[in-house]
Design an enzyme around this catalytic site. Structure first.
Site, mmCIF file in Angstrom:
data_model
loop_
_atom_site.group_PDB
_atom_site.id
_atom_site.type_symbol
_atom_site.label_atom_id
_atom_site.label_comp_id
_atom_site.label_asym_id
_atom_site.label_seq_id
_atom_site.Cartn_x
_atom_site.Cartn_y
_atom_site.Cartn_z
ATOM 1 C CG HIS A 96 -1.881 1.086 1.331
ATOM 2 N ND1 HIS A 96 -2.547 1.396 2.475
ATOM 3 C CD2 HIS A 96 -2.278 2.008 0.414
ATOM 4 C CE1 HIS A 96 -3.334 2.436 2.273
ATOM 5 N NE2 HIS A 96 -3.181 2.832 1.029
ATOM 6 C CD GLU A 131 -2.419 2.398 -4.036
ATOM 7 O OE1 GLU A 131 -2.892 1.509 -3.321
ATOM 8 O OE2 GLU A 131 -2.912 3.538 -4.107
ATOM 9 C CG HIS A 132 -0.188 6.001 -0.921
ATOM 10 N ND1 HIS A 132 -0.838 7.132 -0.508
ATOM 11 C CD2 HIS A 132 -1.060 4.982 -0.802
ATOM 12 C CE1 HIS A 132 -2.070 6.810 -0.139
ATOM 13 N NE2 HIS A 132 -2.231 5.505 -0.306
HETATM 14 ZN ZN LIG Z 1 -4.078 4.596 0.156
#
Ligand SMILES: [Zn+2]
Length: 1028
Positions: A102, A105-106
């Site tokens: 996550h 992803e950022h």
């Molecule tokens: Zn997020």
């Protein structure tokens, strides 16, 4: 963004199996026909074609390829749809709770080799005409999809996506900002206490304060305890600070590699061009690796397990003594077995969905809980699927009883099976879904195939839905006990099942806060003075970096001149059915007929207004005519694509203190079922069954629970609605129908022991609807179906509306507007608006304390209506302030998940923040945004970008079922739209400064403020706030 199991599940459930259709009528050389010319074995730009398959039901040609050098997999779905989509998905299988996929992803979106500027997605929103851009982290993959209708834009976005995913900078500073960091509470004050900050850290704190998501997370972790599904891919808040920058980079190197990637493209653009660009800009730089990311099968248990977890108490729950959740979850087969997956998802619908389903009868109707548990039914988002069944909103003493009911119901299903008609109704539903065309078909497909493909299932097989449905029918024919045998196998004889209960703990939030305190203390105690000094300096550096004006010139961009200067016109015809005005819009709807009726509420007494949303949600579910509610549900499934009633508030496009109020009937059906559909509507309104208090109680409980659960996801909407409450008459009604006032009202109703008062209100509301003087209809259907539809509509109207004589309007101030703007006022059908010329807007600041760890903040300002010349400038201003100022202040510096400004059709300019650690500081950020706009420190480029962004919304695709609706509801004609378009093009720097001063400046504005969030000492002490 972090996508939970449940969302994926809903995507699958609500998949609309047809898309929008700009070039719907097949051209001689259509995209799908051209794609059929590819041959297996053909080499194209480093790829080899493996398979070419026509899927006529979906108007698709699927081309499957493999990249020779890296083994990357590729699927192209050629279809005559101009809303082209690209997505790349990586199999990301974390083995700890740090949220590494996550955070990655950022972080990949913080700049890349060719595009070294932060947040390229966000910036591209303003440089492109994309119809969708996002990134998702699921449990076992990360997906980066975008869609656009513009070919040049597609290439631009593809470059940015490829570079972000495969060549990100992954700077340490990006990791601090997006993941986690220690920082002084006030970064400019080295004496202020150290605390954890970071976008994902805060996002996950927010996600974990949502009890439904918390439960879903626990359930998955515990049902699959042996590999990647046992951890939180989004990150468990207190485990996030265990992740190092090095680990993040390592995860990228092993997982974001073409050998671990699946590419998907969809639409009418040629495949060759996509392949060429992907090869040249990314894949040619890689060699094959073995990513080793397979998920092993979950070892099966030899006996069922039980477990228990706790959560925060829910202050909004309909009954505070009933806040327990319990469900039983079963491990099923591998999702790559497509037919078995389809069978189990159909079986799941038969077991659970609608009032005829055995679990609905056994669990919902006895009112043991308020609704099914947040996780329910078939879930194919993990390598091996699961099925869950249970309840939320239960008293503790009922937990045992529920377990017994679940196992008893399974026994009953094995004995009794399902009625044939229910199976038919379900298959009819699939037929409708395949014919219905949505605007985001490409995205729906990408989500639909993602999970199975992720585990090397065949995505083409998944697309061949009709074949699988035929196979299903065949299986039923050969073995009438086919479904019962599955229930026996997967539920009765399956030892791999988990019974998980969840109960609220009064001290939950306090314990969470203490755990964070301890974690922080541990991190801090080992720090030397030198370390602390470094943290302070890094904090300052980050602040400085965030304050720097971002140079986005490296990113590709469309120009304002790439935007089409004129809109495409939508032709409609006006007619009448038994005296009621009808708008006919001919559209290629693929055999479906879409029907809408707008019914004014102008005659409804004020004391009934709060009941209208409840009326809408139950009116189609109580039974009607000769049908009880079960039979009614069955008929609706068998004959229609759904029937719904909803509230409607339409602000006037010419003045702020006028609006139209009503409810809208909406339904669709295959044209052969028109008489059945209208008969159902007739029965619903002529002879509804409002006598069943027990049925009403079930529906009320579910509606109240759903509202309460929705706040943590849509808190910004509730904050904006509340902030706008006292600014316009329409804003007032918005709060009544869909704001916190409605949530509290429904909670009160759900707590009543006697609902007879409500039962008396419903028929009173009904009497005010379907009055031919206060009604209009719209039909969207194919040209050849129009006359038949009109005939049936005529009969329907005569049955239902012809003989009614309506009561007088309540408000003395009714103004009429022609429905068809080309006719002279008074000569044709009209819309009847309520006007409140003496409305006095008033300023109010409202705070709702809620059991959340984050805030939702909003400020709304009364400005001008749609046709006012400043409206366009305010639209552009809102967009520009969001992109160039508020995003940086509220998200990057403030740590909120999101924030910005928007201009609403009702003439309200609204600021908002989403999942925000700050409350009153965010209000200051809004003010600073206004000062920034007034100062005029923005460039022509900034303005052009805001225009692109506004136009990508204005020009977003509309499905055939939705064409002409602006005219039908709001009386906004194509000419008015075109004028608005021209005003948008014409907005200049000085217009923007001018409207910022005149509408948003201190002393100029009439505004309302609302905050939803945790207990707030500052606000409590400030008497200017109303605390609810
Ligand atoms: Zn997020």
């Amino acid at each position: 963004m972090f996508r939970q199991t449940k969302t994926v599940l809903q995507k699958l459930r609500h998949l609309r199996l047809s898309g929008q259709q700009h070039a719907w009528r097949l051209k001689s050389s259509s995209a799908s026909e051209r794609a059929l010319l590819h041959q297996p074995g053909q080499k194209i730009h480093g790829f080899t074609v493996k398979q070419v398959v026509a899927v006529p039901d979906l108007f698709i040609t699927a081309v499957k390829l493999t990249h020779d050098k890296t083994g990357a997999q590729y699927l192209h779905a050629a279809r005559d749809d101009s809303n082209n989509l690209f997505s790349v998905q990586l199999r990301t299988t974390p083995m700890d709770n740090t949220g590494v996929p996550h955070i990655l992803e950022h972080t990949v979106l913080c700049g890349s080799e060719r595009f070294p500027c932060r947040d390229p997605f966000f910036k591209m929103l303003n440089r492109s005409l994309s119809t969708f851009m996002n990134a998702f982290t699921a449990s076992d993959y990360t997906m980066y999809p975008f869609s656009t209708q513009n070919g040049k834009d597609f290439q631009n976005l593809l470059s940015v996506y490829l570079d972000a995913v495969f060549f990100p900078c992954l700077r340490e500073q990006d990791f601090w900002q997006e993941g986690w960091r220690l920082e002084n509470e006030n970064p400019t004050d080295s004496n202020s206490p150290l605390m954890f900050k970071g976008v994902v850290f805060n996002e996950m704190k927010g996600a974990f304060s949502d009890n439904e998501r918390l439960y879903a997370q626990h359930l998955q972790n515990k049902l699959y305890p042996d590999h990647t599904y046992s951890v939180v891919s989004g990150g468990e808040p207190l485990a996030i600070p265990d992740l190092s920058w090095e680990q993040l980079k390592q995860f990228h190197a092993t997982h974001y590699h073409p050998s671990n990637a699946r590419f998907f493209t969809y639409g009418d653009l040629p495949l060759e061009q996509h392949l060429k660009q992907i090869e040249e800009e990314a894949l040619s730089r890689f060699n094959h690796i073995d990513p080793n990311t397979q998920v092993p099968s979950q070892p099966h248990w030899s006996s069922p397990r039980e477990d228990h977890v706790t959560c925060g108490p829910d202050a909004l729950a309909p009954d505070p003594a009933r806040q327990n959740t319990l469900c039983v979850s079963y491990l099923l087969g591998d999702i790559t077995d497509t037919f078995e997956g389809l069978t189990l998802s159909l079986l799941s619908s038969l077991m659970i969905s609608g009032p005829n389903a055995p679990f609905y009868k056994a669990l919902i109707e006895p009112k043991i809980g308020t609704d099914f548990s947040s996780v329910v039914g078939y879930d194919g988002s993990t390598k091996e699927a699961s099925f869950s069944i249970g309840l939320q909103g239960m008293a503790e003493e009922d937990l045992e009883r529920v377990k017994q009911i679940i196992s008893q119901t399974i026994n009953d299903i094995i004995t009794n099976g399902f009625e044939e008609e229910r199976i038919e109704a379900l298959l009819h539903k699939i037929e409708i879904q395949m014919k219905h065309q949505s605007t985001n078909f490409g995205l729906a497909l990408a989500s639909y195939i993602a999970s199975s493909w992720n585990h090397d299932g065949d995505p083409v097989e998944l697309l061949q839905i009709s074949d699988n449905v035929s196979k299903f029918r065949q299986a039923l024919k050969e073995n009438p006990r086919f479904l019962q045998d599955k229930v026996q196998l997967y539920f009765k004889e399956n030892p791999h099942s988990l019974t998980l209960s969840m109960s609220p703990d009064e001290a939950y939030l306090e314990k969470q806060a203490r755990a964070e305190e301890e974690k922080l203390h541990k991190k801090i105690q080992d720090l030397s003075e030198g370390d602390k000094k470094e943290i302070y300096e890094k904090g300052l550096e980050l602040l400085e970096a965030q304050n720097q004006t971002q140079d986005a010139s490296c990113l590709p961009a469309l120009k304002v001149s790439d935007i089409a200067p004129t809109i495409a016109l939508t032709a409609v015809q006006m007619g009448r059915a038994a005296g009621v005005p009808v708008q006919f819009c001919e559209q290629p709807t693929n055999g479906l007929v879409y029907f809408r009726a707008m019914c004014s509420l102008n005659t409804l007494p004020a004391d009934l207004m709060l009941y209208v949303p409840l009326f809408c949600s139950v009116i189609t579910q109580m039974g009607c005519g000769a049908l009880d509610y079960r039979q009614q549900a069955q008929q609706m499934d068998l004959r229609t694509g759904g029937m719904s009633v909803s509230t409607m508030i339409i602000p006037d496009s010419t003045q702020l203190d006028a609006y139209e109020q009503g409810v809208v009937l909406f339904s669709s059906c295959l044209d052969r079922n028109l008489p059945h559909m209208f008969q159902l509507w007739t029965d619903i309104f002529n002879s509804p069954r409002f006598d069943d208090q027990e049925r009403l109680r079930v529906l009320v409980m579910m509606a109240a629970q759903e509202l309460a659960n929705g706040i943590s996801n849509s808190g910004h909407i509730y904050a904006m609605t509340r902030a706008g409450r006292h600014l316009t008459p329409a804003g007032e009604l918005d709060e009544t129908f869909g704001g916190m006032e409605q949530v509290k009202f429904m909670k009160r109703i759900a707590e009543m022991s006697d609902l007879s008062q409500v039962l008396r209100a419903l028929p009173r509301i009904r009497r005010h609807l379907l009055n031919p003087d206060n009604m209009r209809c719209a039909v969207n259907a194919a040209p050849q179906k129009m006359s038949r539809t009109a005939e049936h509509l005529d009969l329907f109207m005569m049955d239902i509306a012809g003989k009614r004589k309506g009561p007088k309007p309540i408000s003395p101030n009714i103004i009429e507007r022609p429905l068809d703007a080309l006719t002279q006022p008074g000569s044709g059908p009209s819309r009847k608006l309520i006007s409140e010329p003496h409305f006095q807007p008033c300023q109010m600041k409202t705070f709702f304390p809620l059991p959340f760890s984050v805030n939702f903040v909003s400020e709304c300002i009364r400005t001008v209506p749609f046709i006012h010349q400043d409206y366009a400038s305010l639209c552009i201003l809102a967009r520009m302030m969001t992109a160039k100022f508020l995003h940086g202040e509220i998200r990057e510096k403030g740590g909120a998940y999101g924030g910005g400004a928007r201009m609403g059709g009702g003439g309200l300019f609204s600021f908002y923040s989403y999942r925000d650690p700050n409350s009153t500081q965010t209000l200051s950020a809004f003010r600073k945004g206004v000062d920034w706009a007034k100062s005029g420190q923005f460039t022509q480029q900034d303005i052009d970008e805001a225009k692109l962004s506004v136009f990508s919304a204005v020009d977003s695709p509309v499905a055939p079922s939705g064409k002409g609706m602006g005219l039908f509801f709001s009386g906004v004609t194509d000419e008015m739209k075109q004028s608005h378009r021209e005003r948008l093009f014409a907005v200049t720097h000085s217009h923007l400064v001018d409207v910022a001063e005149r509408y948003l400046g201190m002393g100029q504005r009439t505004c309302g403020v609302a905050i939803l969030g945790p207990e707030n000492e500052t606000i409590k002490k400030d008497p200017s706030w109303v605390v609810k």
